[in-house]
Design an enzyme around this catalytic site. Structure first.
Site, PDB file in Angstrom:
ATOM      1  N   SER A   1       0.866  -1.183   0.000  1.00 42.74           N
ATOM      2  CA  SER A   1       0.000   0.000   0.000  1.00 42.74           C
ATOM      3  C   SER A   1       0.900   1.229   0.000  1.00 42.74           C
ATOM      4  O   SER A   1       1.597   1.497   0.983  1.00 42.74           O
ATOM      5  CB  SER A   1      -0.898   0.005   1.243  1.00 42.74           C
ATOM      6  OG  SER A   1      -1.795  -1.078   1.201  1.00 42.74           O
TER       7      SER A   1
ATOM      8  N   LYS B   1      -7.446   1.180  -2.607  1.00 48.31           N
ATOM      9  CA  LYS B   1      -6.988   0.730  -1.281  1.00 48.31           C
ATOM     10  C   LYS B   1      -7.174   1.828  -0.243  1.00 48.31           C
ATOM     11  O   LYS B   1      -7.561   1.561   0.900  1.00 48.31           O
ATOM     12  CB  LYS B   1      -5.523   0.301  -1.346  1.00 48.31           C
ATOM     13  CG  LYS B   1      -4.941  -0.174  -0.004  1.00 48.31           C
ATOM     14  CD  LYS B   1      -5.721  -1.374   0.558  1.00 48.31           C
ATOM     15  CE  LYS B   1      -5.252  -1.775   1.953  1.00 48.31           C
ATOM     16  NZ  LYS B   1      -3.964  -2.459   1.972  1.00 48.31           N
TER      17      LYS B   1
ATOM     18  N   LYS C   1      -0.511   4.642   9.081  1.00 51.65           N
ATOM     19  CA  LYS C   1       0.175   5.031   7.845  1.00 51.65           C
ATOM     20  C   LYS C   1      -0.814   5.207   6.702  1.00 51.65           C
ATOM     21  O   LYS C   1      -0.760   6.181   5.943  1.00 51.65           O
ATOM     22  CB  LYS C   1       1.226   3.969   7.507  1.00 51.65           C
ATOM     23  CG  LYS C   1       1.978   4.182   6.203  1.00 51.65           C
ATOM     24  CD  LYS C   1       1.377   3.421   5.034  1.00 51.65           C
ATOM     25  CE  LYS C   1       1.473   1.919   5.216  1.00 51.65           C
ATOM     26  NZ  LYS C   1       0.951   1.193   4.021  1.00 51.65           N
TER      27      LYS C   1
END
Length: 303
Positions: free
Chosen positions: A96, A170, A238
């Site tokens: 990601s 995502k 994150k």
């Protein structure tokens, strides 16, 4: 027709079960991981490389499953994996990362005569083990079709759009996950504090409009206080940072994502970086001085 040779970079919580499934499907593989010992369980079935560049050399398909944008950039560019790609190889980043970085890596791969897909996943370690990951792919359709059998070994792939679009999907996924974990934490704590059995509340809600995979899996984790990491809180933080960065670049304000980010920031700051992201409940408990759990039917309020 011989199976394509796959180089897999990143043998962590997600990467290890993915490698297991690819090896079980008969793909010849070369593996690399920064902590070399994580490759040891596969040394009888795969080639172990000393560097990312060595792993990539000669591979038909290169898959990266690394922790964040900085690590992906370091492995691909600074440690020479990108330069070692053979012409015609397909580089698939299943990490990601920021959509802008995916687009940059796609351009660098093209300069090498290679192809690129950004293909982040959802489903956590359970999905990785079961081969049921949701794979969100950005890139050209014909390139996706070349590697579709590999993706189908790992889960179900959906073509989202051009390079970078998989990462946008995502981010959308992680926005929903982060906000929904917060909502489930609040709902179960509210119910328990008032005297209801949170396990019974979860059971009741599962059959209604509030039912979700988060309520099903992470609601149970909260009740069991099982916060062993499937997806660590620091990774969720994150991802939420990336969501807010992307939102700012598009001139958007996302207040729910911002609130979820703030909760995870406090959770990590309070020493829980490596608990599962369902452990956001711990931060809510800390703020309220209350605890979910320890409920028994004997403690129910009596009419």
């Amino acid at each position: 027709m011989a199976s394509p040779h796959i180089a897999f970079l990143g043998i962590g919580l997600m990467g290890a079960p993915m490698v297991h499934n690819l090896l079980a499907a008969g793909y010849p593989m070369t593996l690399w991981n920064r902590t070399a010992g994580k490759c040891t369980p596969f040394e009888s079935r795969a080639t172990i490389a000393a560097t990312p560049a060595q792993a990539v050399a000669g591979a038909d398909i290169v898959i990266t499953m690394l922790e964040n944008s900085d690590v992906v950039e370091a492995v691909l560019v600074e440690q020479g994996a990108m330069a070692a790609l053979q012409r015609g190889a397909v580089l698939v980043d299943m990490s990601s990362v920021q959509p802008s970085l995916a687009r940059r890596h796609g351009a660098l791969a093209a300069e090498q005569g290679a192809c690129y897909l950004d293909a982040p996943v959802s489903g956590g370690t359970r999905g990785a083990e079961a081969g049921t990951l949701s794979i969100m792919a950005g890139g050209e359709t014909d390139i996706l079709e070349k590697v579709r059998p590999v993706f189908e070994t790992l889960g179900k792939v959906t073509h989202i759009g051009p390079v970078g679009a998989g990462q946008l999907a995502k981010l959308a996924n992680q926005a929903i996950v982060g906000v929904t974990i917060g909502a489930v934490s609040e709902a179960l704590l509210l119910a328990a504090k008032g005297g209801a059995d949170p396990a019974a509340v979860r059971e009741a809600l599962m059959g209604g409009f509030a039912g979700s995979r988060i309520l099903e899996q992470h609601g149970q984790r909260m009740i069991d206080r099982d916060f062993a990491p499937g997806a660590p809180a620091r990774i969720q933080l994150k991802d939420l940072r990336m969501i807010l960065d992307e939102a700012r670049s598009e001139g958007l304000t996302l207040p729910l994502a911002q609130q979820a980010h703030n909760g995870y920031l406090s959770l990590v700051a309070n020493g829980h970086a490596d608990v599962d992201h369902s452990g956001l409940l711990l931060e809510l408990e800390h703020v309220n001085g209350a605890r979910l759990g320890g409920f028994s039917h004997d403690s129910k309020r009596q009419d």
